[in-house]
Design an enzyme around this catalytic site. Structure first.
Site, mmCIF file in Angstrom:
data_model
loop_
_atom_site.group_PDB
_atom_site.id
_atom_site.type_symbol
_atom_site.label_atom_id
_atom_site.label_comp_id
_atom_site.label_asym_id
_atom_site.label_seq_id
_atom_site.Cartn_x
_atom_site.Cartn_y
_atom_site.Cartn_z
ATOM 1 N N HIS A 121 2.068 -3.448 -3.409
ATOM 2 C CA HIS A 121 0.928 -4.677 -3.579
ATOM 3 C C HIS A 121 0.396 -4.212 -4.956
ATOM 4 O O HIS A 121 0.385 -3.186 -5.570
ATOM 5 C CB HIS A 121 0.048 -4.492 -2.586
ATOM 6 C CG HIS A 121 -0.809 -3.433 -2.416
ATOM 7 N ND1 HIS A 121 -0.568 -1.948 -2.016
ATOM 8 C CD2 HIS A 121 -2.213 -3.428 -2.271
ATOM 9 C CE1 HIS A 121 -1.573 -1.406 -1.676
ATOM 10 N NE2 HIS A 121 -2.487 -1.895 -1.999
ATOM 11 N N HIS A 144 -3.707 0.497 4.847
ATOM 12 C CA HIS A 144 -5.219 0.509 4.848
ATOM 13 C C HIS A 144 -5.898 -0.598 4.422
ATOM 14 O O HIS A 144 -7.020 -0.541 4.079
ATOM 15 C CB HIS A 144 -5.526 1.772 4.656
ATOM 16 C CG HIS A 144 -5.437 1.924 3.083
ATOM 17 N ND1 HIS A 144 -5.456 3.180 2.675
ATOM 18 C CD2 HIS A 144 -5.552 1.257 2.003
ATOM 19 C CE1 HIS A 144 -5.258 3.316 1.093
ATOM 20 N NE2 HIS A 144 -5.504 2.010 0.909
#
Lengths: 280, 119
Positions: free
Chosen positions: A193, A12
């Site tokens: 990440h 997202h």
């Protein structure tokens, strides 16, 4: 009775909002990411969900550190997207489904999940962008939605094991809803990440792929890890895989993989996408 | 030792726990206010005054003044709220990544592209 048609899990990242606004879908940097979605659109056309339950994490739009719920469920007639401070265009409001929201709230609390309920709730990019990716040609998201927000801002976060149980209870709650409607479960975030610290830019495709495989065949695999172990393996924000764990756990029984995509990088992130449906 | 009390040392990484959440409260509260365009403009007009209004301590103010990303984290800043401060400066998460790793932005982006080769 209500029926869960399947689960979609996707990253997202805010930069997706900039790419959509700038019509960069065919740009060489973005194409491998956006090319993952047409098979999802075809599947949605086939299964035609009536409502979507969206597991996501707020990034400091609706919740601040003054009050930080571990699990929060929206129960509003409408959810507004709003300015997050760094300039991606806001998307039109999302229609809610208060009746399903309250059913889910009642059933989850009965199953010993102590929730925060929200009759007003702003939804950030983690909510708005995945819905826009699923229905890119509709000005407004065409299905009503129910937000389920999991804290990934302030530790301690709920464990993968707890999020798995939440998803399982959510699936049971939806399945016990006395309405003949088709429900889609969406989990947003991840995959590996890291935005903060000297290790910023860390990604781990080996772990991401093992995790994606496990969701289909052995969805409790990741529950062996503590959140700090997940951070070690996936980065500080890779822990957003918790939403994927919960979304997968909402599907009853065995699942089939309809579609998946995996691409590095979008912005700082290893982007993953999966569509799973309940095995016949 | 159970999972909840486990302290795992991860190089270049710190999770935002209760200790940091207490330490960084004023700084994060100020950055949370930057969701509003009006507040972003008020900060631009008078940075020092705006920081005083939120009660930033000397370490936090110095890190804001010098745009020191690692300093902001050490002062208790949370990356999700700090991203809103970065927005005022016109910086994205790749600028932040470069600043924290000592790379140029191009080097940082190249590192991520390289990580995606052959996956």
């Amino acid at each position: 009775m209500a029926k869960i048609v399947g689960a979609i899990t996707t990253s997202h990242v805010p930069a997706i909002g900039r790419a959509i606004a700038g019509k960069l879908q065919d740009d060489p940097y973005w194409k491998p990411f956006f090319d993952g979605f047409p098979p999802v659109h075809a599947w949605l056309d086939k299964v035609r969900p009536d409502v979507a339950v969206v597991l996501y994490n707020d990034h400091g739009l609706n919740f601040f550190l003054d009050k930080m719920p571990t699990f929060a469920v929206g129960a509003a007639p409408e959810y507004h997207n709003a300015d997050e401070g760094w300039g991606i265009p806001t998307l039109p409001p999302f229609k809610g489904h208060p009746e399903l929201s309250w059913h889910v709230i009642n059933e989850l609390v009965a199953r010993e999940f102590d929730l925060t309920t929200c009759q007003e709730m702003l939804v950030d990019h983690a909510y708005s962008l995945p819905l826009k990716l699923l229905w890119p040609n509709d000005e407004k998201c065409p299905v009503p939605t129910v937000p389920v927000c999991i804290n990934t801002v302030q530790y301690p976060l709920p464990s993968a094991k707890r999020c798995y149980k939440l998803g399982k209870a959510l699936g049971e709650a939806i399945g016990s809803w006395d309405k003949d409607l088709r429900v889609l479960v969406i989990g947003t975030g991840g995959l590996s990440h890291q935005l903060d610290g000297e290790r910023a830019g860390f990604v781990n495709p080996e772990f991401d792929k093992a995790f994606m495989d496990s969701l289909v065949s052995d969805p409790e695999w990741v529950t062996q890890f503590s959140n700090e172990q997940i951070v070690e393996k996936t980065g500080t924000q890779g822990v957003e895989l918790l939403m994927w764990v919960a979304a997968r756990a909402a599907l009853p029984g065995r699942v089939g993989l309809v579609h998946s995509n995996y691409h590095i990088p979008i912005s700082n992130t290893a982007a993953g996408l999966m569509v799973m449906e309940v095995a016949a | 030792m159970n999972a909840a009390s486990q302290k795992l040392e991860i190089p270049g990484t710190r999770v935002f726990d209760g200790e940091l959440a207490q330490k960084g409260y004023a700084l994060n509260k100020m950055c949370f206010s930057f969701n509003s365009a009006e507040n972003r403009e008020a900060f631009r007009q008078d940075e020092a005054g705006y920081c005083r209004q939120f009660g930033l301590n000397a370490e936090q103010y110095e890190a804001i003044r010098t745009r020191n990303v690692l300093g902001l984290l050490a002062a208790g800043g949370n990356v999700y709220y700090l991203a809103k401060f970065a927005g005022i400066l016109g910086l994205d998460v790749q600028d932040l990544g470069a600043a924290q790793t000592g790379m140029s932005k191009d080097e940082f982006k190249a590192m991520l592209l390289a990580a995606g080769k052959g996956i």
